[in-house]
Design an enzyme around this catalytic site. Sequence first.
Site, PDB file in Angstrom:
ATOM      1  N   GLU A 167     -39.062  23.697 -21.130  1.00  0.00           N
ATOM      2  CA  GLU A 167     -39.301  22.196 -20.605  1.00  0.00           C
ATOM      3  C   GLU A 167     -39.918  22.062 -19.206  1.00  0.00           C
ATOM      4  O   GLU A 167     -39.537  21.677 -18.238  1.00  0.00           O
ATOM      5  CB  GLU A 167     -37.825  21.793 -20.436  1.00  0.00           C
ATOM      6  CG  GLU A 167     -37.175  21.625 -21.906  1.00  0.00           C
ATOM      7  CD  GLU A 167     -35.615  21.134 -21.765  1.00  0.00           C
ATOM      8  OE1 GLU A 167     -35.316  20.740 -20.851  1.00  0.00           O
ATOM      9  OE2 GLU A 167     -34.954  21.289 -22.726  1.00  0.00           O
ATOM     10  N   GLU A 271     -34.688  23.717 -32.154  1.00  0.00           N
ATOM     11  CA  GLU A 271     -33.329  23.142 -31.826  1.00  0.00           C
ATOM     12  C   GLU A 271     -33.118  21.759 -32.679  1.00  0.00           C
ATOM     13  O   GLU A 271     -32.719  20.727 -32.238  1.00  0.00           O
ATOM     14  CB  GLU A 271     -33.207  22.733 -30.270  1.00  0.00           C
ATOM     15  CG  GLU A 271     -33.314  23.811 -29.344  1.00  0.00           C
ATOM     16  CD  GLU A 271     -33.492  23.430 -27.984  1.00  0.00           C
ATOM     17  OE1 GLU A 271     -32.953  22.301 -27.552  1.00  0.00           O
ATOM     18  OE2 GLU A 271     -33.774  24.461 -27.188  1.00  0.00           O
TER      19      GLU A 271
HETATM   20  O1  G3I Z   1     -18.062  25.975 -20.981  1.00  0.00           O
HETATM   21  C1  G3I Z   1     -18.014  25.387 -19.431  1.00  0.00           C
HETATM   22  C2  G3I Z   1     -16.365  25.010 -19.479  1.00  0.00           C
HETATM   23  O2  G3I Z   1     -15.894  26.271 -19.377  1.00  0.00           O
HETATM   24  C3  G3I Z   1     -16.306  23.981 -18.474  1.00  0.00           C
HETATM   25  O3  G3I Z   1     -14.762  23.668 -18.496  1.00  0.00           O
HETATM   26  C4  G3I Z   1     -16.866  22.712 -18.968  1.00  0.00           C
HETATM   27  C5  G3I Z   1     -16.901  21.500 -17.825  1.00  0.00           C
HETATM   28  O4  G3I Z   1     -18.125  20.727 -17.785  1.00  0.00           O
HETATM   29  O5  G3I Z   1     -18.331  22.762 -19.102  1.00  0.00           O
HETATM   30  C6  G3I Z   1     -18.677  23.974 -19.939  1.00  0.00           C
HETATM   31  O6  G3I Z   1     -19.907  24.097 -19.977  1.00  0.00           O
HETATM   32  C7  G3I Z   1     -20.759  23.165 -20.758  1.00  0.00           C
HETATM   33  C8  G3I Z   1     -21.469  23.734 -22.008  1.00  0.00           C
HETATM   34  O7  G3I Z   1     -22.414  23.143 -22.461  1.00  0.00           O
HETATM   35  C9  G3I Z   1     -20.672  24.209 -22.712  1.00  0.00           C
HETATM   36  O8  G3I Z   1     -20.091  23.280 -23.567  1.00  0.00           O
HETATM   37  C10 G3I Z   1     -21.655  22.689 -19.574  1.00  0.00           C
HETATM   38  O9  G3I Z   1     -21.019  21.833 -18.569  1.00  0.00           O
HETATM   39  C11 G3I Z   1     -22.733  21.764 -20.295  1.00  0.00           C
HETATM   40  O10 G3I Z   1     -23.708  21.552 -19.262  1.00  0.00           O
HETATM   41  C12 G3I Z   1     -23.562  22.642 -21.407  1.00  0.00           C
HETATM   42  O11 G3I Z   1     -24.301  21.783 -22.054  1.00  0.00           O
HETATM   43  C13 G3I Z   1     -25.578  22.388 -22.805  1.00  0.00           C
HETATM   44  C14 G3I Z   1     -26.542  21.946 -22.207  1.00  0.00           C
HETATM   45  O12 G3I Z   1     -27.778  22.587 -22.695  1.00  0.00           O
HETATM   46  C15 G3I Z   1     -27.049  22.412 -20.566  1.00  0.00           C
HETATM   47  O13 G3I Z   1     -27.076  23.749 -20.574  1.00  0.00           O
HETATM   48  C16 G3I Z   1     -25.403  22.303 -24.297  1.00  0.00           C
HETATM   49  O14 G3I Z   1     -23.927  22.845 -24.608  1.00  0.00           O
HETATM   50  C17 G3I Z   1     -26.506  22.907 -24.992  1.00  0.00           C
HETATM   51  O15 G3I Z   1     -26.409  22.370 -26.310  1.00  0.00           O
HETATM   52  C18 G3I Z   1     -27.648  22.297 -24.291  1.00  0.00           C
HETATM   53  O16 G3I Z   1     -28.728  22.801 -24.960  1.00  0.00           O
HETATM   54  C19 G3I Z   1     -30.121  22.406 -24.866  1.00  0.00           C
HETATM   55  C20 G3I Z   1     -31.172  23.673 -24.647  1.00  0.00           C
HETATM   56  O17 G3I Z   1     -30.441  24.818 -23.859  1.00  0.00           O
HETATM   57  C21 G3I Z   1     -32.635  23.160 -24.226  1.00  0.00           C
HETATM   58  N1  G3I Z   1     -33.016  22.128 -24.874  1.00  0.00           N
HETATM   59  C22 G3I Z   1     -32.201  20.950 -24.847  1.00  0.00           C
HETATM   60  C23 G3I Z   1     -30.586  21.446 -25.527  1.00  0.00           C
HETATM   61  C24 G3I Z   1     -29.839  19.996 -25.475  1.00  0.00           C
HETATM   62  O18 G3I Z   1     -29.590  19.799 -24.215  1.00  0.00           O
END
Ligand code: G3I
Length: 381
Positions: A167, A271
């Site tokens: 990105e 994705e």
């Molecule tokens: O695991 C922690 C948990 O311990 C905590 O209590 C909770 C509180 O916010 O957060 C949890 O982590 C979250 C994680 O997902 C797992 O659910 C993060 O906050 C959250 O930011 C994270 O979001 C991910 C996001 O990327 C940001 O990294 C999404 O799962 C994931 O699907 C998404 O994937 C991205 C690709 O990497 C890049 N392209 C876009 C795509 C969609 O956004």
Amino acid sequence: MKLLLISALLSFTLAFTASCANKPDRDTTLGHQPLSLSEAFSSHFAIGSAINTQQANGLDAQSVAILNLHFNSLTPENDMKWERIQPQENVFTFEASDTLAAYAKKSQKDLIGHALVWHQQTPSWVFEDASGELVGRERLLARMKTHIFAIAGRYKNQIKGWDVVNEAFNEDGSLRESKWYQIIGKDYIEKAFEYAHQAAPKAKLYYNDYNLFKAAKMDGVIAMVKRLQAKGIRIDGIGEQAHYGIEPPIEELDISIQKVADTGLTMMITELDISVLKFPDEDNMGADISLSFALDKAYNPYKKGISASSQEKLANAYLSLFKLFLTHQQHIDRVTLWGVSDNDTWRNDWPMAGRSDYPLLFNRKYKAKSFVSDLIALAQQ
Ligand code: G3I
């Protein structure tokens, strides 16, 4: 002799029962289709899935059964991101990524690394010194190199390909003003690819982004690819994330895949998911995770289940996309879905937390949606 025969028959029956027990039950996920998704598409391209921590460590057994049966490539949804791997400088946490690597090895699936250099999910210490001031170019390059060598080096004999930079472009094809860009300058992308090549010479190296079906954005990426190629820096493929709405951009995507093919690189759909819900800001669809809206009932119509007409539109959207992918199969290496079932898709929370979306191939009861068998049939035509 009679006793010998009876005992042979008994051990055969026991062995047969055991082998059936180890095989995932196709009927529970697929109706009467004899082939799984990855088997059906095996001569076209790999069929991947994002995998989360509970799936990699086996706690989510229902998803694991689907992964075992239908997918032959895995991308960690979060477990190889910078904030998970190196939350503090030189403090590395490989537990979850090692567990995932072990599962991929045991189940003989390709493992894709995601992501080495990204402006999101990267702790602020990476860009700052002890007093909170931005570091200079050389220090940031050194941190980038250390990180890439640590993780890409650790799995250099297993990971098939890495999303090296994620990105980095704006929608108009210009470079995003990330801290990477601000501090290092435009060649941060080249440096990331150079370090990744040094750390994991056998891994394929990819640039990954969303909305690459948009001509201006893809043109910016293609110009970057040509710059790298002119300098002899290796880049092997481009990943279009493909976070789409119910009317995927088939014609634009067709053109953009051809643009990648013309550079000699391979294309990956990295994705894929298709939201059935209305997007609150049509101009900014994509996957910018900083976008956030308060929950609004009007945008959450399928709390208790998807309507038949939306399910039909979803089926048509998936079928049109896979038809397009098949026409480009000589250019496409892999199509990866961003999650296993509608239970654990990021789409339920983006860009509005708490919605019920239905973007994937398996429903909340871990059953294949009805059109999955149409996709399988399509692959065999
Ligand atoms: O695991 C922690 C948990 O311990 C905590 O209590 C909770 C509180 O916010 O957060 C949890 O982590 C979250 C994680 O997902 C797992 O659910 C993060 O906050 C959250 O930011 C994270 O979001 C991910 C996001 O990327 C940001 O990294 C999404 O799962 C994931 O699907 C998404 O994937 C991205 C690709 O990497 C890049 N392209 C876009 C795509 C969609 O956004």
